[in-house]
Structures are given as C-alpha cells and as structure tokens.
Design an enzyme around this catalytic site. Structure first.
Site, PDB file in Angstrom:
ATOM      1  N   GLU A  65       0.810  -1.211   0.000  1.00  0.00           N
ATOM      2  CA  GLU A  65       0.000   0.000   0.000  1.00  0.00           C
ATOM      3  C   GLU A  65       0.848   1.269   0.000  1.00  0.00           C
ATOM      4  O   GLU A  65       1.921   1.298   0.599  1.00  0.00           O
ATOM      5  CB  GLU A  65      -0.873   0.018   1.268  1.00  0.00           C
ATOM      6  CG  GLU A  65      -1.793  -1.162   1.356  1.00  0.00           C
ATOM      7  CD  GLU A  65      -2.418  -1.355   2.736  1.00  0.00           C
ATOM      8  OE1 GLU A  65      -3.590  -1.703   2.786  1.00  0.00           O
ATOM      9  OE2 GLU A  65      -1.724  -1.147   3.747  1.00  0.00           O
ATOM     10  N   ASP A 236      -7.287  -4.891   8.943  1.00  0.00           N
ATOM     11  CA  ASP A 236      -6.962  -3.627   8.277  1.00  0.00           C
ATOM     12  C   ASP A 236      -6.886  -3.778   6.767  1.00  0.00           C
ATOM     13  O   ASP A 236      -6.171  -3.044   6.095  1.00  0.00           O
ATOM     14  CB  ASP A 236      -5.636  -3.059   8.835  1.00  0.00           C
ATOM     15  CG  ASP A 236      -4.465  -4.006   8.633  1.00  0.00           C
ATOM     16  OD1 ASP A 236      -4.684  -5.142   8.185  1.00  0.00           O
ATOM     17  OD2 ASP A 236      -3.322  -3.607   8.923  1.00  0.00           O
TER      18      ASP A 236
HETATM   19  P1  NAD Z   1       3.013 -10.603  13.278  1.00  0.00           P
HETATM   20  O1  NAD Z   1       2.873 -11.601  12.176  1.00  0.00           O
HETATM   21  O2  NAD Z   1       4.359 -10.265  13.771  1.00  0.00           O
HETATM   22  O3  NAD Z   1       2.136 -11.079  14.548  1.00  0.00           O
HETATM   23  C1  NAD Z   1       0.830 -11.552  14.440  1.00  0.00           C
HETATM   24  C2  NAD Z   1       0.579 -12.563  15.534  1.00  0.00           C
HETATM   25  O4  NAD Z   1      -0.809 -12.936  15.496  1.00  0.00           O
HETATM   26  C3  NAD Z   1       1.388 -13.850  15.379  1.00  0.00           C
HETATM   27  O5  NAD Z   1       2.144 -14.093  16.554  1.00  0.00           O
HETATM   28  C4  NAD Z   1       0.335 -14.932  15.149  1.00  0.00           C
HETATM   29  O6  NAD Z   1       0.681 -16.171  15.701  1.00  0.00           O
HETATM   30  C5  NAD Z   1      -0.876 -14.324  15.836  1.00  0.00           C
HETATM   31  N1  NAD Z   1      -2.159 -14.837  15.366  1.00  0.00           N
HETATM   32  C6  NAD Z   1      -2.578 -14.995  14.076  1.00  0.00           C
HETATM   33  N2  NAD Z   1      -3.835 -15.486  14.072  1.00  0.00           N
HETATM   34  C7  NAD Z   1      -4.222 -15.631  15.361  1.00  0.00           C
HETATM   35  C8  NAD Z   1      -5.397 -16.068  15.995  1.00  0.00           C
HETATM   36  N3  NAD Z   1      -6.438 -16.490  15.284  1.00  0.00           N
HETATM   37  N4  NAD Z   1      -5.440 -16.065  17.350  1.00  0.00           N
HETATM   38  C9  NAD Z   1      -4.382 -15.644  18.071  1.00  0.00           C
HETATM   39  N5  NAD Z   1      -3.223 -15.227  17.534  1.00  0.00           N
HETATM   40  C10 NAD Z   1      -3.148 -15.205  16.188  1.00  0.00           C
HETATM   41  O7  NAD Z   1       2.255  -9.310  12.754  1.00  0.00           O
HETATM   42  P2  NAD Z   1       2.311  -7.829  13.370  1.00  0.00           P
HETATM   43  O8  NAD Z   1       3.333  -6.997  12.702  1.00  0.00           O
HETATM   44  O9  NAD Z   1       2.303  -7.912  14.851  1.00  0.00           O
HETATM   45  O10 NAD Z   1       0.893  -7.266  12.843  1.00  0.00           O
HETATM   46  C11 NAD Z   1      -0.293  -7.792  13.366  1.00  0.00           C
HETATM   47  C12 NAD Z   1      -1.469  -7.271  12.568  1.00  0.00           C
HETATM   48  O11 NAD Z   1      -1.619  -5.879  12.799  1.00  0.00           O
HETATM   49  C13 NAD Z   1      -1.359  -7.444  11.063  1.00  0.00           C
HETATM   50  O12 NAD Z   1      -2.584  -7.945  10.594  1.00  0.00           O
HETATM   51  C14 NAD Z   1      -1.122  -6.061  10.540  1.00  0.00           C
HETATM   52  O13 NAD Z   1      -1.643  -5.873   9.254  1.00  0.00           O
HETATM   53  C15 NAD Z   1      -1.865  -5.250  11.565  1.00  0.00           C
HETATM   54  N6  NAD Z   1      -1.401  -3.868  11.695  1.00  0.00           N
HETATM   55  C16 NAD Z   1      -2.350  -2.912  11.802  1.00  0.00           C
HETATM   56  C17 NAD Z   1      -1.977  -1.593  11.960  1.00  0.00           C
HETATM   57  C18 NAD Z   1      -3.022  -0.538  12.136  1.00  0.00           C
HETATM   58  O14 NAD Z   1      -2.694   0.645  12.115  1.00  0.00           O
HETATM   59  N7  NAD Z   1      -4.265  -0.901  12.351  1.00  0.00           N
HETATM   60  C19 NAD Z   1      -0.613  -1.258  11.981  1.00  0.00           C
HETATM   61  C20 NAD Z   1       0.334  -2.261  11.893  1.00  0.00           C
HETATM   62  C21 NAD Z   1      -0.071  -3.575  11.756  1.00  0.00           C
END
Ligand code: NAD
Length: 362
Positions: A65, A236
């Site tokens: 993005e 998101d």
């Molecule tokens: P990451 O991959 O480092 O961590 C995600 C974690 O979620 C992993 O440890 C995984 O095992 C766990 N997980 C996945 N499915 C699960 C479930 N059903 N139950 C419990 N745990 C589960 O990713 P990250 O960098 O920490 O990002 C996490 C999310 O946040 C991503 O989807 C990303 O797009 C989103 N994000 C959103 C924003 C925002 O502004 N809203 C900003 C950054 C990241």
C-alpha cells in the site's frame, strides 16, 4: 553552487538503527509520549490536511500500500505491506518506509525507515484513542496476537494509560513467551492465557492485533462485558477482520478516516451506513467519546497516513536533536538547473570540442 542550495539538495536519511538510538537515548516512554503528542496535534488540525484513502495492491499472500497525505508545508507518503506468511520466510509481516517532501519545491527532505516507526504510531494512536474512550480507571488489558506490534501496544497502554496487568493470548505460545520475556523489566504483570475467552474475561480493554487473511471471529459477542473498550488493530484490509460483526452493534464505533475504514476495517462486515464517530471529532471535543461506564466502545483501527506523517516528523526531529541525522544525495547537483544531461559527464570537455570545430573549419 552556494552552500545553502547545496544543503537543500541533500536528503536526510533515518535508518532503523537511528530509531533504536533515539529510543535508547530518550527512553521508550518519552518516545511513545512524543509520537502520541505529534499525532494528537495533527488530528486537531484535521481540516488542514489533504486526505485520501490508501492505494492498495492486493496479491494472494498479502497487500502492498501507498499512503499519501499533505498539508501546506509537507507532502508525505508511506509504503507498507502486510504479508502474514513472511515470518516463516524469516521476514516481518509488516515492513515500511516513507518520505517527507517540501511542498514549495517538491524536494525530498527526508527518507525514513517506517517499520519500527509504524509500530510506535499504531501503538500511540491506540493508546490515545483509549485515553478518550476507555473507562478512566482501566488497569487490565487482554492482548490477542503477540507478534511484532504487540510489545509496542503493551507499552503504550502501560505508559499512556496506566495499564498494569496484561492477559496474553497467541495461537503460537512462543510469541506470548517472547513478549512476556521482552517486557519482564517493566514490572507489569503478564498472564499467559490458554484461550481467547479466558484472556478477555473481566478485563477493561481488549486489544486484537493478529495477522491472518480471514474474516476471523477471534472475539465473539459472548466475550464482551459492559464498559469494555475494544482496540481492534489487526483487521486492516478487505477480507481480513478479527471481530464477530454483531460486536459493532453492542456499542459505539470510532474510526480514523471513514472512507478508508469502511473498506479495510471491521466496518466492512456491516451495513454501508453503519454510524461511526471520527477520532478527530472526539479529540477536538466536537463529539462525545465514552458516555458512561457501561458503554462498550470500539476503535476500528486500520492505520491512517496522518499518523505516519506525525510519527515520521517526531522521529526526524528527535534524530536532529540528537545529532543522528545523515544526509544522502538523492537529487543530482546541477550547475545549470536546466542542464540535466551534463550531469552524466558524457559531453566532451569544451577545449576538446573547440579543437574539433576549428579543425573542421580549416
Ligand atoms: P506478526 O505476524 O508479527 O504477529 C501476528 C501474531 O498474530 C502472530 O504471533 C500470530 O501467531 C498471531 N495470530 C494470528 N492469528 C491468530 C489467531 N487467530 N489467534 C491468536 N493469535 C493469532 O504481525 P504484526 O506486525 O504484529 O501485525 C499484526 C497485525 O496488525 C497485522 O494484521 C497487521 O496488518 C496489523 N497492523 C495494523 C496496523 C493498524 O494501524 N491498524 C498497523 C500495523 C499492523
């Protein structure tokens, strides 16, 4: 070329190691506070920004993005991805970088890493929203999804809101152990739960920050108690959400930029005219946040370009203050701004040309 112009032609570079140095020198609390204050200040001048939803390229395993925003002085953009299968390949799920440009000239003033900065801005925005929306005496939080973003979320809620006890759940138990280990020095209490229902039971705030390309129902209506604040961060992207849609009707939904959240957030699972309140209206006190201690509040976080701009400026200012900024040459330095070609150095020097011309005349 004069020194001032030469200086203007240079671009500041902010690298991940500079962010780490800023945090070591200023401390995590000051950085989260600082980023939150920059974000709040910019949300309070909402009308001054030229805003648009992000431009996304969806692929089978993720999304890439571009997030632009501008005011009268700066044009800024962030590139960010989300590839949930990346950790298995040794890469982070979320990777980002961005630039700050001078509106008056179009010159790139700074190029910045934004992977770490995104984690700061997302956590600072979550905590800022919760300051206005969660119950005032909130002390406990459930944190579902304990990957890259999670420590930043935990610390922002600890330092900005006073959260002292966090219940952790991740489908990968090693992720929860990593988090509890990384933050053991803070004195916060961490309880690793065996499932989502036991993690969220009785807490003041639920934060979801999981990464999975699915319309998941990680939180279901039976888990919601009166007065809870939900900070839904992981949903998101189209087709990627974390909450059962009925939860949205249990309280009031707050968003960053409605046009974007309707496509990317939990809102994609409800009617197009589902009512929402903008954060900037709550921050500016033109709309109420929480009305009473029993109200359920939900921040449908997707991440907005304004927050990246604010966070990038905070980190750039901090790097400058601490003498960490390096400059790189990204724009060619020209003796004549209309003569770009000469920069290549392939035009023969003038004396050689003159010799050739006079030889031809003879
Ligand atoms: P990451 O991959 O480092 O961590 C995600 C974690 O979620 C992993 O440890 C995984 O095992 C766990 N997980 C996945 N499915 C699960 C479930 N059903 N139950 C419990 N745990 C589960 O990713 P990250 O960098 O920490 O990002 C996490 C999310 O946040 C991503 O989807 C990303 O797009 C989103 N994000 C959103 C924003 C925002 O502004 N809203 C900003 C950054 C990241």
């Amino acid at each position: 070329m004069n020194a001032l112009l030469q200086n203007q032609l240079m671009t500041e570079l902010i690298r991940p190691q500079d962010i780490a140095a800023i945090v070591r020198k200023k401390g995590m609390k000051a950085c989260l506070d600082g980023v939150a204050n920059y974000i709040l200040k910019d949300y309070l001048r909402w009308d001054e920004f030229d805003k648009s939803k992000r431009i996304a390229k969806y692929v089978e395993d993720g999304v890439m993005e571009l997030m632009p925003i501008a005011d009268k002085t700066h044009y800024a953009f962030k590139y960010v991805n989300c590839h949930p299968h990346n950790p298995a390949k040794g890469l982070s799920t979320v990777i980002a970088f961005g630039a700050l440009v001078d509106v008056a000239t179009g010159m790139p003033m700074a190029i910045s890493e934004l992977t770490l900065t995104t984690a700061f801005r997302t956590a600072a925005t979550s905590a800022l929203a919760a300051k206005y929306l969660a119950r005032k005496n909130s002390r406990t939080m459930a944190l579902i999804g304990n990957g890259s973003q999670a420590e930043f979320q935990a610390l922002a809620f600890h330092y900005l809101l006073g959260i002292e006890e966090i219940h952790l759940y991740d489908k990968d138990p090693k992720a929860s152990e990593k988090l509890a280990g990384n933050l053991a020095h803070t004195g916060m209490t961490f309880v690793i739960a065996s499932d989502v229902a036991s993690a969220v039971k009785g807490v003041d705030i639920i934060t979801t920050v999981t990464a999975e390309y699915a319309k998941a129902h990680i939180i279901t209506p039976d888990m919601i108690e009166p007065g809870m604040h939900i900070n839904a961060v992981g949903g998101d992207s189209p087709g990627k959400t974390e909450l059962h849609p009925e939860i949205l009707s249990m309280g009031t939904v707050f968003v960053e930029f409605e046009e974007q959240t309707r496509i990317e957030g939990e809102l994609q699972n409800v009617a197009e005219d589902f009512p929402v309140v903008h954060l900037w209206e709550v921050f500016g006190k033109t709309k109420p946040g929480r009305s009473d201690n029993n109200q359920v509040t939900l921040f449908d976080s997707v991440g907005f370009a304004l927050e990246d701009y604010s966070a990038m400026l905070f980190m750039r200012d901090a790097a400058k203050e601490l003498g960490l900024v390096q400059s790189i040459s990204l724009v060619p330095e020209l003796a004549d701004p209309k003569d770009l070609f000469s920069y290549l150095g392939v035009v023969p020097a003038i004396p050689v040309l003159m010799d050739r011309i006079s030889a031809e005349i003879r």
